[in-house]
Design an enzyme around this catalytic site. Sequence first.
Site, PDB file in Angstrom:
ATOM      1  N   HIS A   9      38.075  39.046  49.984  1.00 25.15           N
ATOM      2  CA  HIS A   9      37.178  39.542  48.937  1.00 25.15           C
ATOM      3  C   HIS A   9      35.718  39.535  49.406  1.00 25.15           C
ATOM      4  CE1 HIS A   9      35.741  35.467  48.218  1.00 25.15           C
ATOM      5  NE2 HIS A   9      37.016  35.082  48.223  1.00 25.15           N
ATOM      6  N   GLU A  88      44.444  32.334  45.295  1.00 27.24           N
ATOM      7  CA  GLU A  88      43.977  31.308  46.232  1.00 27.24           C
ATOM      8  C   GLU A  88      44.556  29.952  45.869  1.00 27.24           C
ATOM      9  OE1 GLU A  88      43.251  30.231  49.013  1.00 27.24           O
ATOM     10  OE2 GLU A  88      41.122  30.598  49.354  1.00 27.24           O
TER      11      GLU A  88
END
Length: 182
Positions: A9, A88
């Site tokens: 990201h 995550e």
Amino acid sequence: MGKFYFVRHGQTVWNVENKICGATDSPLTELGHEQARETGRILKLKMDAGEITIDEILTSPLSRAYDTAKEISVMTGVPMRIEQRLIEQNFGKWEGTARDGKEFARAKQNFCDSFDGGESMMRMSQRIYNLIDDLKRDPEKTYLLVAHNGISRIIESYFHDMTNEEFASFGIRNAQVREYDF
């Protein structure tokens, strides 16, 4: 044989503040959005030149990855969907603490530790390895995975032997693209 691409990201508020994000959501900064758009532009140029193919984008549900994937999807025209396994790792008591803290660096080398309420590296590895195995079963489709630095570490370990120290220190830059061949 088959391949897939991985993108971390774009930059987040907590990246700037040097905090561990983990499963805690931290939004993209304006630079993070621009990094995502630039990655999308580069991928689109490569797709248009016939250098790469991407059939679908799979993204973590956390906003920093989702928003990065959305920017890339808009730029490339490639459809996207959430893949829960790309979330995550939950770093438990370490979330929101200094990313470069010495205690956290040592804790990351304990692969069975759930960090007082988080997720162990071993459990995260299992879900990511299972995802990669699923992708491998579909060699006709090329995916772009948009997720997190911790996920990049697990993916790298799937393809390359690493010492514990190499594993714990591995990382990629925000919006960096990596290619993996089966």
